[in-house]
Design a protein around this motif. Structure first.
Motif, mmCIF file in Angstrom:
data_model
loop_
_atom_site.group_PDB
_atom_site.id
_atom_site.type_symbol
_atom_site.label_atom_id
_atom_site.label_comp_id
_atom_site.label_asym_id
_atom_site.label_seq_id
_atom_site.Cartn_x
_atom_site.Cartn_y
_atom_site.Cartn_z
ATOM 1 N N THR A 63 7.261 0.140 -0.554
ATOM 2 C CA THR A 63 7.694 1.190 -0.585
ATOM 3 C C THR A 63 7.209 2.328 -0.298
ATOM 4 O O THR A 63 6.238 2.779 -1.012
ATOM 5 C CB THR A 63 8.882 1.101 -1.883
ATOM 6 N N VAL A 64 7.608 3.060 0.183
ATOM 7 C CA VAL A 64 7.349 4.576 0.702
ATOM 8 C C VAL A 64 8.506 5.601 0.471
ATOM 9 O O VAL A 64 9.295 5.220 1.172
ATOM 10 C CB VAL A 64 6.948 4.528 1.948
ATOM 11 N N ALA A 65 8.089 6.625 0.227
ATOM 12 C CA ALA A 65 9.526 8.009 0.443
ATOM 13 C C ALA A 65 9.745 8.577 2.171
ATOM 14 O O ALA A 65 9.257 8.484 3.219
ATOM 15 C CB ALA A 65 8.353 9.301 -0.434
ATOM 16 N N SER A 66 11.326 8.387 2.021
ATOM 17 C CA SER A 66 11.587 9.035 3.814
ATOM 18 C C SER A 66 11.121 10.281 3.515
ATOM 19 O O SER A 66 11.205 11.471 2.445
ATOM 20 C CB SER A 66 13.115 9.128 3.226
ATOM 21 N N THR A 67 11.030 10.833 4.505
ATOM 22 C CA THR A 67 10.999 12.571 4.232
ATOM 23 C C THR A 67 11.391 13.292 4.608
ATOM 24 O O THR A 67 12.088 14.855 5.298
ATOM 25 C CB THR A 67 10.198 12.726 6.323
ATOM 26 N N TRP A 68 13.065 12.363 4.884
ATOM 27 C CA TRP A 68 14.670 12.982 4.697
ATOM 28 C C TRP A 68 14.601 14.397 3.421
ATOM 29 O O TRP A 68 14.982 15.214 3.244
ATOM 30 C CB TRP A 68 15.804 12.673 4.552
ATOM 31 N N ALA A 69 13.989 14.060 2.580
ATOM 32 C CA ALA A 69 13.948 14.686 1.218
ATOM 33 C C ALA A 69 12.404 14.948 0.876
ATOM 34 O O ALA A 69 11.604 13.739 0.706
ATOM 35 C CB ALA A 69 15.379 14.285 0.625
ATOM 36 N N GLU A 70 12.394 15.404 -0.783
ATOM 37 C CA GLU A 70 11.291 15.378 -1.004
ATOM 38 C C GLU A 70 11.192 14.340 -2.497
ATOM 39 O O GLU A 70 10.352 14.556 -3.199
ATOM 40 C CB GLU A 70 10.954 16.540 -2.254
ATOM 41 N N SER A 71 12.386 14.363 -2.217
ATOM 42 C CA SER A 71 12.670 12.777 -3.897
ATOM 43 C C SER A 71 14.391 12.314 -3.799
ATOM 44 O O SER A 71 15.099 12.823 -2.972
ATOM 45 C CB SER A 71 11.991 13.425 -4.734
ATOM 46 N N GLY A 72 14.392 11.575 -4.062
ATOM 47 C CA GLY A 72 15.658 10.567 -4.056
ATOM 48 C C GLY A 72 16.143 9.634 -3.438
ATOM 49 O O GLY A 72 17.019 9.173 -2.957
ATOM 50 N N LEU A 73 14.637 9.274 -1.322
ATOM 51 C CA LEU A 73 15.386 8.578 -0.908
ATOM 52 C C LEU A 73 14.274 7.137 -0.076
ATOM 53 O O LEU A 73 12.913 8.470 0.279
ATOM 54 C CB LEU A 73 16.158 9.349 0.615
ATOM 55 N N ASP A 74 14.324 6.275 -1.108
ATOM 56 C CA ASP A 74 12.987 5.675 -0.224
ATOM 57 C C ASP A 74 13.085 4.903 0.561
ATOM 58 O O ASP A 74 14.380 4.794 0.675
ATOM 59 C CB ASP A 74 12.566 4.917 -1.366
ATOM 60 N N VAL A 75 12.139 4.324 1.160
ATOM 61 C CA VAL A 75 12.034 2.799 1.633
ATOM 62 C C VAL A 75 11.318 2.005 1.974
ATOM 63 O O VAL A 75 10.337 1.965 1.652
ATOM 64 C CB VAL A 75 12.140 3.463 4.046
ATOM 65 N N LEU A 76 12.562 0.584 1.860
ATOM 66 C CA LEU A 76 10.761 -0.665 1.743
ATOM 67 C C LEU A 76 11.221 -0.496 3.303
ATOM 68 O O LEU A 76 11.974 -1.540 4.070
ATOM 69 C CB LEU A 76 11.821 -1.759 1.193
ATOM 70 N N VAL A 77 9.623 -0.599 4.203
ATOM 71 C CA VAL A 77 9.949 -0.336 4.974
ATOM 72 C C VAL A 77 9.560 -1.635 6.101
ATOM 73 O O VAL A 77 9.487 -2.943 5.444
ATOM 74 C CB VAL A 77 8.241 0.210 5.540
ATOM 75 N N GLY A 78 10.039 -1.875 6.916
ATOM 76 C CA GLY A 78 10.363 -2.795 8.391
ATOM 77 C C GLY A 78 8.697 -3.032 9.098
ATOM 78 O O GLY A 78 8.842 -2.325 8.429
ATOM 79 N N SER A 85 13.584 5.965 11.748
ATOM 80 C CA SER A 85 14.019 7.154 11.847
ATOM 81 C C SER A 85 14.382 7.987 10.552
ATOM 82 O O SER A 85 14.482 9.368 10.186
ATOM 83 C CB SER A 85 15.706 6.531 11.714
ATOM 84 N N LEU A 86 14.081 7.025 9.400
ATOM 85 C CA LEU A 86 13.084 7.497 7.652
ATOM 86 C C LEU A 86 12.523 8.452 8.258
ATOM 87 O O LEU A 86 13.176 9.132 7.035
ATOM 88 C CB LEU A 86 14.095 6.624 7.278
ATOM 89 N N GLY A 87 11.751 8.652 8.684
ATOM 90 C CA GLY A 87 10.060 9.046 8.468
ATOM 91 C C GLY A 87 9.676 8.366 7.629
ATOM 92 O O GLY A 87 8.407 9.408 7.193
ATOM 93 N N ALA A 88 9.725 6.527 7.347
ATOM 94 C CA ALA A 88 9.032 6.553 6.148
ATOM 95 C C ALA A 88 7.669 5.736 7.463
ATOM 96 O O ALA A 88 7.329 5.053 8.109
ATOM 97 C CB ALA A 88 9.805 5.315 6.162
ATOM 98 N N ARG A 89 6.139 6.212 6.568
ATOM 99 C CA ARG A 89 5.119 5.917 7.496
ATOM 100 C C ARG A 89 4.622 5.113 6.422
ATOM 101 O O ARG A 89 4.264 5.042 5.380
ATOM 102 C CB ARG A 89 4.505 6.794 7.923
#
Length: 254
Positions: free
Chosen positions: A73-88, A47-51
């Protein structure tokens, strides 16, 4: 840095939706946020668009280190910066059978995380080692439920689990409270369950509740934050998640 766990011991109550709503509110507020996807289903990651790039949460729990955290840890596509995901990862399911001696692996891994104001830990909807590992790393725990009989019963199990962890491997963990999701205004059964929750948990019942609105699922299906979704329903939900996030940020920490 606040580490907030979002948990439920019953599936299908919208725990991940609440996590995403909080992430949207944090992004709107300008908080540097990391979302940790402990659920092997990986819904938050999607959902956070994290690849996923190199590693994932399973690698982090295998060998917690600055390097394993960075590679997962990768960046979410929700924003250019400020929101990252430790991917599942579905590979993380094998960690659901770890013993209590290994419950501090995520907490150890997060000791290398310093660039965020907020960490949201999305736990699986079960009482296994993954949920316990996720909560052990947290300062506060939010229990998500819906106003139905079986979901309300699961709240008690979740609260007991938080108390057991607090008395054991996670002495800093405290319950933030209970968020009621998917509330329908004209349901007598739901009104009864809401009153029951209030009688049982008093001030631990967080307000406002999250109403059932299609806008939330629509935004998630489009991999967009609810704050960016058009319409009055999305604006209403955005305000609610902002209020819940504010409650979490105001909670005293040890």
């Amino acid at each position: 840095m606040l580490v907030l766990g979002v948990c439920s011991l019953k599936g299908g109550v919208g725990k991940t939706s609440v996590t995403l709503g909080l992430a949207s509110a944090a992004l709107e507020r300008g908080l540097r946020t990391l979302v940790v996807d402990m659920d092997p289903q990986g819904d938050v990651t999607m959902s956070l668009g994290a690849r996923p790039d190199e590693g994932d949460i399973s690698d982090v729990l295998d060998a917690p280190s600055a390097e394993s955290v960075a590679s997962a840890t990768v960046a979410s596509t929700w924003a250019e910066s400020g929101l990252d995901v430790l991917v599942g990862s579905e590979r993380n399911a094998r960690h659901d059978r770890l013993g209590d001696d290994d419950l501090d692996r995520l907490r150890f891994a997060l000791s290398w995380v310093h660039d965020y104001d907020l960490v949201l830990v999305d736990c699986p909807p079960s009482l296994g080692s993954l949920t316990r590992t996720g909560l052990t790393a947290c300062d506060r725990a939010m229990v998500v439920t819906e106003p139905g009989l079986f979901a309300v019963m699961a709240v008690g199990r979740a609260m007991r689990t938080i108390d057991e962890l607090r008395r054991g491997p996670a002495p800093s963990l405290q319950p933030l409270g209970i968020t009621v999701n998917r509330v329908r205004a004209r349901s007598l059964e739901q009104a009864y369950r809401l009153e029951e929750l209030g009688n049982l948990y008093g001030p631990l019942l967080l307000t406002p509740s999250v109403p059932e609105r299609a806008a939330l699922q629509q935004a998630q299906g489009a991999a967009q934050p609810v704050h960016a979704w058009p319409g009055a329903a999305a604006a209403e939900l955005s305000g609610i998640f902002e209020a819940l996030l504010e409650r979490a940020l105001r909670a005293p920490r040890r």
